[in-house]
Scaffold this active site. Structure first.
Site, PDB file in Angstrom:
ATOM      1  N   HIS A   1      -7.547  -5.464  -1.017  1.00 19.73           N
ATOM      2  CA  HIS A   1      -6.348  -4.685  -0.746  1.00 19.73           C
ATOM      3  C   HIS A   1      -5.516  -5.314   0.379  1.00 19.73           C
ATOM      4  O   HIS A   1      -6.036  -5.679   1.426  1.00 19.73           O
ATOM      5  CB  HIS A   1      -6.754  -3.261  -0.364  1.00 19.73           C
ATOM      6  CG  HIS A   1      -5.592  -2.347  -0.143  1.00 19.73           C
ATOM      7  ND1 HIS A   1      -4.759  -1.957  -1.165  1.00 19.73           N
ATOM      8  CD2 HIS A   1      -5.122  -1.748   0.981  1.00 19.73           C
ATOM      9  CE1 HIS A   1      -3.830  -1.147  -0.681  1.00 19.73           C
ATOM     10  NE2 HIS A   1      -4.021  -1.017   0.614  1.00 19.73           N
TER      11      HIS A   1
ATOM     12  N   SER B   1       0.834  -1.201   0.000  1.00 20.10           N
ATOM     13  CA  SER B   1       0.000   0.000   0.000  1.00 20.10           C
ATOM     14  C   SER B   1       0.872   1.256   0.000  1.00 20.10           C
ATOM     15  O   SER B   1       1.701   1.434  -0.881  1.00 20.10           O
ATOM     16  CB  SER B   1      -0.976  -0.050   1.175  1.00 20.10           C
ATOM     17  OG  SER B   1      -2.014   0.885   1.017  1.00 20.10           O
TER      18      SER B   1
ATOM     19  N   GLU C   1      -9.772  -4.489  -5.789  1.00 18.38           N
ATOM     20  CA  GLU C   1      -9.327  -3.350  -4.989  1.00 18.38           C
ATOM     21  C   GLU C   1      -9.246  -2.081  -5.830  1.00 18.38           C
ATOM     22  O   GLU C   1      -8.926  -2.118  -7.020  1.00 18.38           O
ATOM     23  CB  GLU C   1      -8.008  -3.631  -4.289  1.00 18.38           C
ATOM     24  CG  GLU C   1      -6.816  -4.001  -5.138  1.00 18.38           C
ATOM     25  CD  GLU C   1      -5.550  -4.070  -4.300  1.00 18.38           C
ATOM     26  OE1 GLU C   1      -5.225  -3.059  -3.637  1.00 18.38           O
ATOM     27  OE2 GLU C   1      -4.892  -5.122  -4.282  1.00 18.38           O
TER      28      GLU C   1
END
Length: 295
Positions: free
Chosen positions: A267, A144, A237
């Site tokens: 995610h 991320s 995602e």
């Protein structure tokens, strides 16, 4: 695909949503709590050290190669997350790769707005080179926001004439902060990170700044001359197209980018390993990639 496993995990997550109108410390406390019980790799030892301006966790397993270092930057939108919250990923990466893992506790927004996290990420790489690790034995990795930091640190090293790491491992990297990719619209309500939460992350870290600035993302700039990159992203995602576009742009420069879109995954699903088969499988594949590309 372990759809039943993922559905069960997401149902549990939905029962403990982020607190309404929470302060940043409250958001961090919530995030730490929901990840506190996830098992880490058996036999892992964790040592807290300092790397430049911030602390970090140095993670080893029995038999870890002390000469190989995988630097890991956790996710959390630059707002929350820590080496502790991401120990499941970091310790299992150490097991899968055979390397020592350095999980960096970079400073968070809004107390430390952009480009603080990016500066800390780059400082951690310089720390590794200054402490005897050879660049061909160092890996930059993250999920991320941490995937953003790993890529950005490599780009900055290239621009500054610093030797590049052996390879990069990016998991669901958050790169398209301006939300230009199609998945930012078609998957705006995807689990764990949706359009509203991305807006919050941008607001606390970037504020009124330029979402396309190289100080906050390397996505819109020059991606040539990078070492081999492995990118894992879920098909379910919001950030899916960040990874697809990144891989296309890197390969267009002649460099190597291996992209795998994991069908049905959300995610940063690696956080759910070993409770989710695909979570562990992604980590194992990342470890194999590291073994192939480190000297």
């Amino acid at each position: 695909m372990s759809k039943q496993q993922l559905d069960f995990i997401l149902r549990l997550s939905a029962e403990n949503p982020p607190p309404a109108n929470a302060t940043p410390p409250q958001m961090r406390e919530w995030f730490e709590a929901i990840n506190a019980q996830t098992p880490i790799a058996e036999g892992a030892t964790i040592e807290t050290i300092s790397v430049g301006p911030c602390p970090a966790e140095l993670i080893r397993l029995p038999g870890s190669d002390e000469g190989k270092l995988m630097i890991y930057y956790h996710g959390g939108g630059f707002l929350f997350g820590s080496p502790r919250s991401h120990r499941t990923i970091a310790t299992h990466l150490a097991k899968a790769s055979g390397a020592t893992v350095l999980s960096v506790d970079y400073r968070l927004a809004p107390e430390h707005p952009a480009p603080t996290a990016h500066d800390d990420a780059y400082a951690a790489y310089l720390w590794a080179l200054d402490h005897g690790y050879q660049p061909e034995s160092v890996v930059l990795s993250g999920d991320s926001a941490g995937g953003n930091l790993a890529l950005a640190a490599a780009v900055r090293a290239r621009d500054n004439g610093v030797p590049l790491p052996s390879c990069l491992v990016l998991m669901s990297p958050a790169l398209d902060l301006a939300s230009e990719g199609e998945s930012h619209r078609t998957l705006a309500d995807a689990p764990l990170v949706n359009r509203e939460l991305m807006g919050l992350f941008n607001a606390v870290y970037v504020g009124a700044g330029d979402l396309r600035s190289p100080k906050v993302t390397p996505f819109y700039g020059d991606l040539s001359g990078l070492p081999p990159v492995l990118v894992h992203v879920g098909s379910w995602e919001l950030l899916r197209d960040d990874s697809i576009t990144l891989a296309d742009r890197i390969t267009a420069t002649g460099a190597s980018a291996e992209l795998k879109v994991w069908e049905g995954m959300c995610h940063s699903w690696q956080l759910f390993a070993p409770m989710l088969e695909e979570g562990m499988a992604s980590i194992v594949e990342a470890g194999a990639f590291v073994r192939r590309h480190t000297a």
